[in-house]
Write a protein that holds these residues in place. Structure first.
Motif, short mmCIF file in Angstrom:
data_model
loop_
_atom_site.label_atom_id
_atom_site.label_comp_id
_atom_site.label_asym_id
_atom_site.label_seq_id
_atom_site.Cartn_x
_atom_site.Cartn_y
_atom_site.Cartn_z
N ALA A 24 -3.20 -1.36 -14.81
CA ALA A 24 -4.58 -1.14 -15.18
C ALA A 24 -6.29 -0.82 -14.37
CB ALA A 24 -5.04 -1.17 -16.89
N TRP A 25 -5.83 -2.99 -14.07
CA TRP A 25 -7.02 -2.77 -13.35
C TRP A 25 -7.33 -2.42 -11.93
CZ3 TRP A 25 -11.80 -4.28 -15.77
CH2 TRP A 25 -11.73 -5.18 -16.72
N PHE A 26 -5.98 -2.36 -11.06
CA PHE A 26 -5.58 -1.78 -10.25
C PHE A 26 -6.34 0.28 -10.22
CE2 PHE A 26 -3.41 0.06 -6.82
CZ PHE A 26 -3.65 -0.56 -5.96
N THR A 27 -5.79 0.05 -11.02
CA THR A 27 -6.52 1.73 -11.39
C THR A 27 -8.21 1.82 -11.94
OG1 THR A 27 -3.61 1.85 -12.07
CG2 THR A 27 -5.83 3.84 -12.48
N LEU A 28 -8.46 0.87 -12.33
CA LEU A 28 -9.46 0.41 -12.12
C LEU A 28 -10.41 0.64 -11.46
CD1 LEU A 28 -12.53 1.33 -14.07
CD2 LEU A 28 -12.15 -1.37 -14.85
N ARG A 29 -10.50 -0.29 -10.37
CA ARG A 29 -10.73 -0.61 -9.41
C ARG A 29 -10.57 0.65 -7.96
NH1 ARG A 29 -8.23 -5.92 -9.69
NH2 ARG A 29 -6.72 -5.08 -8.73
N THR A 30 -9.59 1.31 -8.65
CA THR A 30 -8.62 2.19 -7.10
C THR A 30 -10.37 3.24 -8.23
OG1 THR A 30 -6.44 2.17 -6.89
CG2 THR A 30 -7.49 4.21 -6.66
N LEU A 31 -10.03 4.09 -9.08
CA LEU A 31 -10.70 4.69 -9.52
C LEU A 31 -12.67 4.40 -8.84
CD1 LEU A 31 -9.96 6.00 -12.96
CD2 LEU A 31 -9.76 6.88 -10.60
N LEU A 32 -13.29 4.02 -9.19
CA LEU A 32 -14.35 2.92 -8.79
C LEU A 32 -14.37 3.11 -7.18
CD1 LEU A 32 -15.06 -0.26 -10.78
CD2 LEU A 32 -15.59 1.73 -11.30
N ARG A 33 -14.03 2.79 -6.72
CA ARG A 33 -13.66 3.60 -5.20
C ARG A 33 -13.49 5.28 -4.49
NH1 ARG A 33 -9.79 -1.13 -3.14
NH2 ARG A 33 -10.23 -2.32 -4.08
N MET A 34 -13.10 5.77 -5.88
CA MET A 34 -12.54 6.91 -5.09
C MET A 34 -13.59 7.99 -5.71
SD MET A 34 -10.28 6.85 -3.19
CE MET A 34 -9.72 8.57 -2.87
N VAL A 84 -5.74 8.57 -5.33
CA VAL A 84 -6.02 7.93 -6.24
C VAL A 84 -3.87 7.79 -6.58
CG1 VAL A 84 -4.87 7.27 -9.61
CG2 VAL A 84 -7.27 8.05 -8.25
N TYR A 85 -3.67 9.05 -6.45
CA TYR A 85 -1.68 9.31 -6.00
C TYR A 85 -0.91 7.87 -4.93
CZ TYR A 85 2.68 10.42 -5.25
OH TYR A 85 4.35 10.81 -5.33
N PHE A 86 -2.15 8.05 -3.49
CA PHE A 86 -1.89 7.57 -2.89
C PHE A 86 -1.90 5.99 -2.89
CE2 PHE A 86 -0.92 11.10 -0.34
CZ PHE A 86 0.10 11.49 0.03
N MET A 87 -3.02 5.94 -3.48
CA MET A 87 -3.90 3.69 -4.03
C MET A 87 -2.69 3.75 -5.17
SD MET A 87 -5.97 3.42 -2.46
CE MET A 87 -7.18 1.79 -3.28
N LEU A 88 -1.79 4.59 -5.37
CA LEU A 88 -1.13 3.86 -6.98
C LEU A 88 0.45 3.30 -6.27
CD1 LEU A 88 -2.26 5.19 -10.19
CD2 LEU A 88 -2.35 2.62 -9.74
N SER A 89 0.33 4.43 -5.27
CA SER A 89 2.18 4.27 -4.72
C SER A 89 1.66 2.71 -4.02
CB SER A 89 1.45 5.70 -3.53
OG SER A 89 1.87 6.94 -4.14
N TYR A 90 1.15 2.69 -3.10
CA TYR A 90 0.65 1.65 -2.53
C TYR A 90 0.10 0.31 -3.29
CZ TYR A 90 3.18 4.35 0.99
OH TYR A 90 3.63 5.35 1.44
N ALA A 91 0.67 0.19 -4.32
CA ALA A 91 -0.31 -1.26 -5.78
C ALA A 91 0.57 -2.32 -5.56
CB ALA A 91 -0.01 -0.20 -7.15
N ILE A 92 1.76 -1.84 -5.26
CA ILE A 92 2.27 -3.75 -5.32
C ILE A 92 1.69 -4.51 -3.90
CG2 ILE A 92 4.49 -4.60 -4.92
CD1 ILE A 92 5.43 -2.73 -6.93
N GLU A 93 2.25 -3.71 -3.14
CA GLU A 93 1.92 -3.92 -1.47
C GLU A 93 0.43 -4.26 -1.80
OE1 GLU A 93 3.54 -0.68 -2.40
OE2 GLU A 93 5.85 -0.66 -1.21
N SER A 94 -0.62 -3.11 -1.39
CA SER A 94 -1.48 -3.80 -1.46
C SER A 94 -2.14 -5.20 -2.39
CB SER A 94 -2.73 -1.99 -2.48
OG SER A 94 -4.09 -2.22 -2.24
#
Length: 131
Positions: free
Chosen positions: A37-47, A81-91
């Motif tokens: 959830a925090w990774f998603t928030l970080r992604t949204l704040l950048r996108m 967001v889809y692509f960022m979440l697809s690579y959440a673990i690697e990121s």
């Protein structure tokens, strides 16, 4: 473990790097139950700023219709967001290596956090289905 202050946390949420004395907190952040959830928030704040610029550029610069501009901006946000979440673990693992942890440290910390629960679940499964 040293917790960062509000300014440092905001900087971290926006994608910034914290000083090295917060490295234990960064690992704990990557291993907590709500890490995705925090990774998603970080992604949204950048996108969101990027897609807002694209939408406004279409509206003001290219004189596109509002519907088309919003559709393009929205689609860009969804795809980003889809692509960022697809690579959440690697990121997340890459972020841990920047703080000096070995690759896989966050996953190992998450597994350690849930080891007792997973062991109990496996024992219940074995008792119900393997006898």
């Amino acid at each position: 473990m040293t917790k960062p202050g509000l300014v440092h946390r905001c900087w971290y949420l926006l994608g910034g790097r914290l000083p090295s004395h917060y490295r234990d907190w960064v690992l704990a952040d990557a291993a907590r139950p709500s890490w995705l959830a925090w990774f998603t928030l970080r992604t949204l704040l950048r996108m969101v700023p990027l897609t807002t610029v694209i939408t406004l550029g279409l509206l003001l610069g290219l004189d596109a219709s509002p519907g088309l501009a919003l559709a393009c901006g929205g689609l860009g946000l969804v795809v980003g967001v889809y692509f960022m979440l697809s690579y959440a673990i690697e990121s997340t693992e890459y972020r841990m290596t920047r703080y000096g942890y070995p690759h896989g440290a966050a996953a190992q910390a998450r597994r350690a956090r849930t080891a007792d629960r997973d062991r109990a679940r496996e024992e219940r499964y074995t008792a119900a289905w393997r006898q």
